[in-house]
Design a protein around this motif. Structure first.
Motif, PDB file in Angstrom:
ATOM      1  N   LEU A 155     -17.670 -16.251   1.263  1.00 40.63           N
ATOM      2  CA  LEU A 155     -18.040 -17.598   0.853  1.00 40.63           C
ATOM      3  C   LEU A 155     -19.548 -17.743   0.957  1.00 40.63           C
ATOM      4  O   LEU A 155     -20.179 -17.144   1.822  1.00 40.63           O
ATOM      5  N   PHE A 156     -20.121 -18.525   0.064  1.00 40.24           N
ATOM      6  CA  PHE A 156     -21.539 -18.862   0.166  1.00 40.24           C
ATOM      7  C   PHE A 156     -21.696 -20.318  -0.206  1.00 40.24           C
ATOM      8  O   PHE A 156     -20.832 -20.907  -0.848  1.00 40.24           O
ATOM      9  N   LYS A 157     -22.782 -20.927   0.237  1.00 43.44           N
ATOM     10  CA  LYS A 157     -22.982 -22.325  -0.096  1.00 43.44           C
ATOM     11  C   LYS A 157     -24.238 -22.492  -0.930  1.00 43.44           C
ATOM     12  O   LYS A 157     -25.220 -21.773  -0.755  1.00 43.44           O
ATOM     13  N   THR A 158     -24.161 -23.432  -1.855  1.00 39.30           N
ATOM     14  CA  THR A 158     -25.281 -23.757  -2.718  1.00 39.30           C
ATOM     15  C   THR A 158     -25.405 -25.270  -2.804  1.00 39.30           C
ATOM     16  O   THR A 158     -24.437 -25.991  -2.611  1.00 39.30           O
ATOM     17  N   MET A 159     -26.589 -25.722  -3.113  1.00 39.43           N
ATOM     18  CA  MET A 159     -26.832 -27.146  -3.271  1.00 39.43           C
ATOM     19  C   MET A 159     -26.533 -27.532  -4.714  1.00 39.43           C
ATOM     20  O   MET A 159     -27.017 -26.902  -5.644  1.00 39.43           O
ATOM     21  N   ARG A 160     -25.720 -28.551  -4.875  1.00 41.57           N
ATOM     22  CA  ARG A 160     -25.420 -29.046  -6.218  1.00 41.57           C
ATOM     23  C   ARG A 160     -26.652 -29.755  -6.753  1.00 41.57           C
ATOM     24  O   ARG A 160     -27.359 -30.428  -6.022  1.00 41.57           O
ATOM     25  N   GLY A 161     -26.868 -29.614  -8.064  1.00 45.36           N
ATOM     26  CA  GLY A 161     -28.094 -30.144  -8.628  1.00 45.36           C
ATOM     27  C   GLY A 161     -27.944 -31.311  -9.579  1.00 45.36           C
ATOM     28  O   GLY A 161     -28.920 -31.972  -9.899  1.00 45.36           O
ATOM     29  N   THR A 162     -26.755 -31.587 -10.068  1.00 44.78           N
ATOM     30  CA  THR A 162     -26.616 -32.637 -11.077  1.00 44.78           C
ATOM     31  C   THR A 162     -25.418 -33.537 -10.785  1.00 44.78           C
ATOM     32  O   THR A 162     -24.549 -33.206  -9.987  1.00 44.78           O
ATOM     33  N   GLY A 163     -25.378 -34.632 -11.472  1.00 46.31           N
ATOM     34  CA  GLY A 163     -24.235 -35.553 -11.400  1.00 46.31           C
ATOM     35  C   GLY A 163     -24.143 -36.283 -10.081  1.00 46.31           C
ATOM     36  O   GLY A 163     -25.077 -36.313  -9.288  1.00 46.31           O
ATOM     37  N   ARG A 207     -22.033 -27.156  -1.760  1.00 43.78           N
ATOM     38  CA  ARG A 207     -20.805 -26.666  -2.385  1.00 43.78           C
ATOM     39  C   ARG A 207     -20.520 -25.287  -1.809  1.00 43.78           C
ATOM     40  O   ARG A 207     -21.418 -24.450  -1.703  1.00 43.78           O
ATOM     41  N   ILE A 208     -19.270 -25.028  -1.443  1.00 41.29           N
ATOM     42  CA  ILE A 208     -18.868 -23.703  -0.963  1.00 41.29           C
ATOM     43  C   ILE A 208     -18.227 -22.963  -2.138  1.00 41.29           C
ATOM     44  O   ILE A 208     -17.304 -23.471  -2.762  1.00 41.29           O
ATOM     45  N   SER A 209     -18.740 -21.790  -2.415  1.00 40.41           N
ATOM     46  CA  SER A 209     -18.233 -20.978  -3.520  1.00 40.41           C
ATOM     47  C   SER A 209     -17.756 -19.636  -2.988  1.00 40.41           C
ATOM     48  O   SER A 209     -18.081 -19.238  -1.876  1.00 40.41           O
ATOM     49  N   THR A 210     -17.001 -18.928  -3.808  1.00 39.05           N
ATOM     50  CA  THR A 210     -16.455 -17.623  -3.424  1.00 39.05           C
ATOM     51  C   THR A 210     -17.093 -16.517  -4.263  1.00 39.05           C
ATOM     52  O   THR A 210     -17.652 -16.787  -5.332  1.00 39.05           O
TER      53      THR A 210
END
Length: 176
Positions: free
Chosen positions: A19-27, A34-37
């Motif tokens: 898992l890795f996390k990223t910062m959401r940029g829109t909306g 956000r946690i992604s795989t």
């Protein structure tokens, strides 16, 4: 089955998942984590890389390919990263290789699969309270801890340690 076993062996030697996390940029979710795989195999042999892609595609899993050069270092060759980011695809490949993985990466596979299942394979509810639970963040931290690289690794799965100790008990003399 032989291709899946080969892919599992490649993963144990040349791969990673988690898992890795990223910062959401829109909306409306902009500025939230956000946690992604991911599932990733890295190698510098194009024949092996193509074989990994072929096996994943035969399973109906979409892949991406990234070429990575390190011009600042003459000691590093061009390598290729074959990856899967889609939760459904990551779960599918992990589910298939899990029976053949025996090292510490097995625990990461199990945690990643559990996370994907808890998120309804990438299609979580959209209503209030549908963000990440405390359990989701604990899983993220646990995966990060197990995946830590280098000499400062603090963790080994108890299953891996039991297996290693059992193997030692069966040895004698210099082998032990």
């Amino acid at each position: 089955k032989e291709d899946i076993i080969w892919l599992a062996a490649m993963f144990e030697g040349e791969g990673t998942t988690g898992l890795f996390k990223t910062m959401r940029g829109t909306g409306s979710a902009a500025g939230k984590w956000r946690i992604s795989t991911y599932f990733l195999i890295v190698n510098n042999d194009p024949i092996i890389v193509n074989e990994v892609i072929k096996i994943l595609e035969s399973m109906g899993i979409g892949t991406y390919l990234h070429q990575r050069e390190r011009p600042e270092s003459k000691d590093w060759a061009l390598n290729y990263q074959v990856g899967v980011k889609n939760m459904l695809g990551v779960h599918k490949v992990l589910e298939n290789i899990l029976p053949y993985v025996r090292g510490n990466k097995r625990a990461v596979i199990e945690m990643t699969m559990r996370f994907i299942e808890s998120r309804n394979f990438g299609k979580p509810d959209k209503g209030p309270g549908s963000g990440y639970s405390d359990e989701d963040w604990k899983t993220y931290e646990a995966v990060k801890r197990v995946n830590r690289r280098g000499r400062k690794r603090e963790w080994q799965s108890s299953e891996t340690l039991r297996q290693a100790l059992g193997d030692i008990e069966k040895m004698s003399g210099e082998d032990k």
